[in-house]
Design a protein around this motif. Structure first.
Motif, mmCIF file in Angstrom:
data_model
loop_
_atom_site.group_PDB
_atom_site.id
_atom_site.type_symbol
_atom_site.label_atom_id
_atom_site.label_comp_id
_atom_site.label_asym_id
_atom_site.label_seq_id
_atom_site.Cartn_x
_atom_site.Cartn_y
_atom_site.Cartn_z
ATOM 1 N N LYS A 1 0.837 -1.205 0.000
ATOM 2 C CA LYS A 1 0.000 0.000 0.000
ATOM 3 C C LYS A 1 0.871 1.255 0.000
ATOM 4 O O LYS A 1 0.629 2.191 -0.768
ATOM 5 C CB LYS A 1 -0.909 -0.027 1.230
ATOM 6 C CG LYS A 1 -1.742 1.215 1.414
ATOM 7 C CD LYS A 1 -2.614 1.119 2.649
ATOM 8 C CE LYS A 1 -1.791 1.353 3.891
ATOM 9 N NZ LYS A 1 -2.600 1.488 5.101
ATOM 10 N N ILE B 1 -5.033 4.484 -2.147
ATOM 11 C CA ILE B 1 -5.422 3.517 -1.129
ATOM 12 C C ILE B 1 -5.361 4.233 0.215
ATOM 13 O O ILE B 1 -4.319 4.785 0.581
ATOM 14 C CB ILE B 1 -4.494 2.298 -1.145
ATOM 15 C CG1 ILE B 1 -4.588 1.598 -2.496
ATOM 16 C CG2 ILE B 1 -4.855 1.347 -0.011
ATOM 17 C CD1 ILE B 1 -3.611 0.477 -2.683
ATOM 18 N N THR C 1 -6.901 0.771 5.063
ATOM 19 C CA THR C 1 -6.686 -0.538 4.443
ATOM 20 C C THR C 1 -5.542 -1.247 5.155
ATOM 21 O O THR C 1 -4.414 -0.768 5.149
ATOM 22 C CB THR C 1 -6.373 -0.393 2.942
ATOM 23 O OG1 THR C 1 -7.472 0.259 2.310
ATOM 24 C CG2 THR C 1 -6.137 -1.741 2.292
ATOM 25 N N ASP D 1 -9.566 -2.494 -2.761
ATOM 26 C CA ASP D 1 -9.150 -1.162 -3.216
ATOM 27 C C ASP D 1 -8.599 -1.210 -4.641
ATOM 28 O O ASP D 1 -8.880 -0.336 -5.462
ATOM 29 C CB ASP D 1 -8.089 -0.564 -2.291
ATOM 30 C CG ASP D 1 -8.649 -0.080 -0.968
ATOM 31 O OD1 ASP D 1 -9.883 0.088 -0.848
ATOM 32 O OD2 ASP D 1 -7.849 0.119 -0.039
#
Length: 140
Positions: free
Chosen positions: A81, A97, A101, A110
């Motif tokens: 991420k 993102i 998350t 995502d």
């Protein structure tokens, strides 16, 4: 593991070899890959790719401990991420993102909304391919 199995240098391992390795039975071949695995493809501008590559190159120069327990180390979902956020910061408004998350399923969710940003593939939707189902014989 793939390089050793193939008798080659680690930097010579191809995407095809990695995918074939992932498909192997985790128990029979000792791969330790027993979970569901997806290949996620989208095209990015060169400048965005360079930002992600730079981030990963720096990461590999400063490796950290990874763990499913956040208090014992970094998590791979968070690492991926963060690399993506390097190329797509919040202010760009696309392919972003959020901070919330944390789990692989959330990251996959995502990524389902991502679009390509390169000139040749502009606005094409992400392509997600399931490479492997979760093993039936794995017990947590």
């Amino acid at each position: 593991m793939i390089a050793k199995r193939e008798g080659i240098e680690a930097n010579s391992v191809t995407l095809h070899q990695a995918i074939e390795f992932i498909k192997l039975d985790w128990k029979k071949y000792g791969t330790s890959i027993y979970g569901e695995v997806h290949k996620i493809e989208f095209y990015v501008k060169e400048s965005e790719a360079n930002k992600m590559l730079k981030w990963w190159e720096n990461r590999y120069r400063h490796l950290k401990i990874y763990s499913v327990y956040p208090w014992k180390g970094e998590q791979c979902t968070t690492t991926v991420k963060t690399a993506i956020q390097e190329a797509f910061p919040f202010y760009k408004g696309i392919n972003w993102i959020g901070k919330t998350t944390q789990k692989p399923s959330g990251l996959l969710n995502d990524l389902k909304n991502f679009i390509s940003t390169s000139k040749q593939h502009k606005n094409e939707k992400v392509r997600i391919t399931k490479i492997k189902e979760e093993a039936n014989d794995w017990q947590p």
